[in-house]
Enzyme design. Structure first.
Site, mmCIF file in Angstrom:
data_model
loop_
_atom_site.group_PDB
_atom_site.id
_atom_site.type_symbol
_atom_site.label_atom_id
_atom_site.label_comp_id
_atom_site.label_asym_id
_atom_site.label_seq_id
_atom_site.Cartn_x
_atom_site.Cartn_y
_atom_site.Cartn_z
ATOM 1 N N PRO A 292 121.326 39.300 82.568
ATOM 2 C CA PRO A 292 119.950 39.623 82.951
ATOM 3 C C PRO A 292 119.436 40.842 82.205
ATOM 4 O O PRO A 292 120.145 41.834 82.041
ATOM 5 C CB PRO A 292 120.062 39.907 84.452
ATOM 6 C CG PRO A 292 121.471 40.398 84.619
ATOM 7 C CD PRO A 292 122.299 39.686 83.588
ATOM 8 N N GLY A 293 118.220 40.778 81.730
ATOM 9 C CA GLY A 293 117.586 41.923 81.087
ATOM 10 C C GLY A 293 116.280 42.248 81.784
ATOM 11 O O GLY A 293 116.133 43.288 82.427
ATOM 12 N N ARG A 331 103.073 42.586 74.471
ATOM 13 C CA ARG A 331 103.265 41.270 75.075
ATOM 14 C C ARG A 331 101.961 40.534 75.414
ATOM 15 O O ARG A 331 101.879 39.324 75.222
ATOM 16 C CB ARG A 331 104.160 41.373 76.311
ATOM 17 C CG ARG A 331 105.596 41.753 75.976
ATOM 18 C CD ARG A 331 106.495 41.727 77.203
ATOM 19 N NE ARG A 331 106.674 40.356 77.679
ATOM 20 C CZ ARG A 331 106.141 39.863 78.788
ATOM 21 N NH1 ARG A 331 105.373 40.625 79.554
ATOM 22 N NH2 ARG A 331 106.358 38.618 79.141
ATOM 23 N N CYS A 362 93.015 49.550 66.588
ATOM 24 C CA CYS A 362 91.934 48.960 65.797
ATOM 25 C C CYS A 362 92.245 47.484 65.549
ATOM 26 O O CYS A 362 92.617 47.073 64.448
ATOM 27 C CB CYS A 362 91.780 49.720 64.482
ATOM 28 S SG CYS A 362 90.259 49.302 63.607
#
Length: 436
Positions: A292-293, A331, A362
């Site tokens: 698991p992360g 993300r 930008c």
């Protein structure tokens, strides 16, 4: 009112608390953008995973997938909780070494490990090399022979299972850059090569089907498939796998429409599925490893931002701009990932508008949220984005030559900087002047 914020996370001033620390005060003390981790939340999740295995009387390893967030302090917390860790690069391995992480509890993943990375792993006595392809078998053989040593290895297979998740984070299907294919016989061929190599000690098999998965079916499917492969390998090669590693990918809640199981419930189902399948064979019960992360780091993390400019266009959602963006959390731009954001000074304030939460970079795509419900805000207000602990800072960049934020660990009302804020001098410290 945000359902992810509990009464215990609000202090007498009405402010959001992270690890017992006032989020507004953290922003003022350390500046924004700022990444803050609730260390007790990290510890609680590791302990919850371990508890499930121990209740089921199964040998196990909870191996933190450190690509979610890698830092010396993070490795130290995982080690203190008795966790293992997996690394996917020389840089992550180097950080774990500098953290004093027990190398016997490190697994080294990656689909294109360099010779230099493998040498580093072998020289520092990494516990397990996760072999991903035939080239790596040859490369690792050269390194082992040159150093006259042995190493534990596992084979990563692609089980032909596509998890219900974003196409960019599916990894278990046949058409994947990772692992040995089952259907074509690649996995059998790889096992034969490893078993014939006296310097490689074959521990077991590994698969990973994707990330941010909400459904049990994929994990039950991969558990069943891995036991089938183990039984096939015993029959064909007289090889008994001592470890079955089902990877990670347990989904977490980002927004109110997300309804994942508690991560440990996935593990309960995996243990049951493996036990049920093992009972149909003459295999001994293997140890079960998970990686698991996101489910360890994600819910523990918060990004704090300060509100700046605002752009209102009649008939459209207004833009509210903060002092971070895609440089510290790419993300949303990369995956269309969604988060929830609250006013740090009053996380339960009445929501009065829907805005586009924009970053300062930008780039038109630098939008942290296309539709974020917020109370009234003004320049200088501190916003807290929730559940940002996985793949935020670890994917951060210096786009537009913006320094990366500081990272703070908060626990029991005390805060400490674990990664310093970059300075402008940091941005140019590798630059060299042009000479004609």
């Amino acid at each position: 009112m945000n359902e992810q914020i509990t009464d215990q996370q609000i202090n007498s001033a009405g402010h959001l608390m992270i690890g017992g620390c006032d989020a507004v005060e953290l922003a003022h003390q350390y500046g924004t953008p700022l990444v803050v981790y609730d260390v007790q939340q990290i510890r609680r999740q590791i302990r919850a995973f371990k508890h499930v295995f121990e209740e089921n009387n199964v040998e196990y390893a909870v191996s933190y997938a450190s690509k979610a967030f890698a830092a010396i302090a993070m490795y130290q917390v995982v080690a203190a909780e008795g966790g293992h860790t997996d690394v996917v690069s020389g840089g992550e391995l180097y950080t774990a070494i500098k953290a004093g992480f027990p190398m016997a509890n490190v697994s080294f993943h990656g689909n294109n490990k360099s010779r230099e990375e493998l040498e580093m792993a072998i020289d520092h006595h990494v516990g397990t090399i996760m072999i991903d392809n035939f080239h790596e078998i040859e490369l690792l053989t050269d390194v082992l022979e040159e150093r006259d040593v042995k190493v534990n290895v596992m084979l990563r297979i692609t089980p032909g299972i596509s998890a219900h998740t974003n196409k960019y984070i599916q990894t278990g299907q046949v058409d994947s850059k990772f692992g040995f294919d089952l259907q074509s016989g690649q996995a059998d061929e790889a096992l034969a090569k490893v078993l014939a190599n006296p310097r490689m000690q074959m521990k077991g098999l590994h698969a990973h089907i994707g990330s941010q998965i909400f459904e049990l079916a994929g994990f039950k499917g991969v558990a069943k498939k891995l036991v089938e492969v183990a039984a096939h390998w015993q029959e064909k090669f007289n090889y008994q796998a001592s470890v079955i590693n089902v990877g990670g990918g347990f989904g977490i809640r980002y927004v109110k429409d997300d309804t994942p199981l508690a991560p440990e419930e996935f593990v309960e189902a995996i243990i049951k599925a493996i036990k049920d399948e093992i009972n149909k064979t003459n295999l001994m019960m293997p140890a079960i490893w998970i990686e698991p992360g996101r489910s360890i780091a994600g819910p523990a993390g918060y990004n704090l931002y300060t509100v700046g400019s605002r752009k209102a266009v009649p008939g459209l959602r207004p833009y509210v701009t903060v002092d971070g963006g895609m440089g510290d959390n790419i993300r949303p731009a990369l995956y269309e990932a969604q988060y929830e954001t609250v006013l740090a000074s009053d996380p339960r304030a009445n929501l009065v508008e829907h805005v586009r939460l924009a970053g300062k970079y930008c780039e038109s795509g630098d939008i942290l949220s296309q539709d974020q419900a917020l109370p009234a805000t003004k320049p200088g207000d501190v916003l807290a984005m929730l559940d940002t602990g996985a793949y935020g800072y670890s994917m951060a960049s210096n786009y537009n030559r913006n320094p990366r934020p500081a990272v703070v660990f908060a626990e029991d009302g005390k805060a400490q900087v674990v990664i310093k804020r970059e300075t402008y001098d940091d941005l140019i410290h590798l630059d060299e002047p042009y000479r004609q």
